[in-house]
Design a protein around this motif. Sequence first.
Motif, PDB file in Angstrom:
ATOM      1  N   THR A  44      41.364  30.733  44.316  1.00  0.00           N
ATOM      2  CA  THR A  44      41.453  30.654  42.857  1.00  0.00           C
ATOM      3  C   THR A  44      40.229  31.293  42.207  1.00  0.00           C
ATOM      4  O   THR A  44      40.357  32.061  41.253  1.00  0.00           O
ATOM      5  N   ALA A  45      39.060  30.991  42.731  1.00  0.00           N
ATOM      6  CA  ALA A  45      37.827  31.565  42.182  1.00  0.00           C
ATOM      7  C   ALA A  45      37.813  33.082  42.340  1.00  0.00           C
ATOM      8  O   ALA A  45      37.381  33.815  41.446  1.00  0.00           O
ATOM      9  N   GLU A  46      38.301  33.574  43.467  1.00  0.00           N
ATOM     10  CA  GLU A  46      38.360  35.022  43.699  1.00  0.00           C
ATOM     11  C   GLU A  46      39.308  35.694  42.714  1.00  0.00           C
ATOM     12  O   GLU A  46      39.003  36.754  42.163  1.00  0.00           O
ATOM     13  N   ALA A  47      40.458  35.084  42.461  1.00  0.00           N
ATOM     14  CA  ALA A  47      41.415  35.640  41.501  1.00  0.00           C
ATOM     15  C   ALA A  47      40.819  35.658  40.096  1.00  0.00           C
ATOM     16  O   ALA A  47      40.974  36.651  39.359  1.00  0.00           O
ATOM     17  N   GLN A  60      38.244  38.519  39.889  1.00  0.00           N
ATOM     18  CA  GLN A  60      38.880  39.830  39.767  1.00  0.00           C
ATOM     19  C   GLN A  60      39.428  40.045  38.360  1.00  0.00           C
ATOM     20  O   GLN A  60      39.277  41.131  37.790  1.00  0.00           O
ATOM     21  N   ALA A  61      40.041  39.012  37.786  1.00  0.00           N
ATOM     22  CA  ALA A  61      40.570  39.125  36.427  1.00  0.00           C
ATOM     23  C   ALA A  61      39.440  39.352  35.428  1.00  0.00           C
ATOM     24  O   ALA A  61      39.573  40.173  34.508  1.00  0.00           O
ATOM     25  N   ALA A  62      38.327  38.664  35.611  1.00  0.00           N
ATOM     26  CA  ALA A  62      37.184  38.824  34.708  1.00  0.00           C
ATOM     27  C   ALA A  62      36.593  40.222  34.823  1.00  0.00           C
ATOM     28  O   ALA A  62      36.227  40.842  33.812  1.00  0.00           O
ATOM     29  N   GLU A  63      36.501  40.753  36.040  1.00  0.00           N
ATOM     30  CA  GLU A  63      35.980  42.108  36.217  1.00  0.00           C
ATOM     31  C   GLU A  63      36.906  43.144  35.578  1.00  0.00           C
ATOM     32  O   GLU A  63      36.442  44.101  34.951  1.00  0.00           O
ATOM     33  N   GLN A  64      38.209  42.954  35.703  1.00  0.00           N
ATOM     34  CA  GLN A  64      39.159  43.885  35.103  1.00  0.00           C
ATOM     35  C   GLN A  64      39.053  43.825  33.573  1.00  0.00           C
ATOM     36  O   GLN A  64      39.039  44.865  32.911  1.00  0.00           O
ATOM     37  N   LEU A  65      38.950  42.629  33.030  1.00  0.00           N
ATOM     38  CA  LEU A  65      38.810  42.478  31.582  1.00  0.00           C
ATOM     39  C   LEU A  65      37.513  43.122  31.094  1.00  0.00           C
ATOM     40  O   LEU A  65      37.505  43.806  30.067  1.00  0.00           O
TER      41      LEU A  65
END
Length: 135
Positions: free
Chosen positions: A72-75, A78-83
């Motif tokens: 969950t933390a990894e997902a 990744q979402a935060a980096e994409q944003l």
Amino acid sequence: MQRALDSGRLPGAVKTDKGWSIGVEDLLAAGFHPGRSTTDRGMTEVTREQDRAETARVHEDRIRELETALATAEALRQAAEQLAAERALRVEDLRRTVQMLTAGKSESTGVPSPSVPASVPRRGPLERLVGRFGL
């Protein structure tokens, strides 16, 4: 003893103000032998295996919980980096837009400087097209 209580191997155990009240039948069914030492020497092989199995199950459950939390933390990372990458592109687009809008303005008034002299009349689209072909 505490592991046996926690795992439910002593279903007849009752918590009292002074501690636990556990029937002899429950102790024997759980593999305990009243009057013997609680060290490994006093435990039967079955009881030791049950304790090992219970400990392994608890550890496996905890490992699964931690693996789920890690995924969950990894997902989320990744979402935060994409944003963040998308926002960086948007900021750059806005920066370019501001540069283009302010490039033709004079510094003192902030009014766009004319790119065509005021004496030359502006031509419409049809006039520009006719002028392009020399008609």
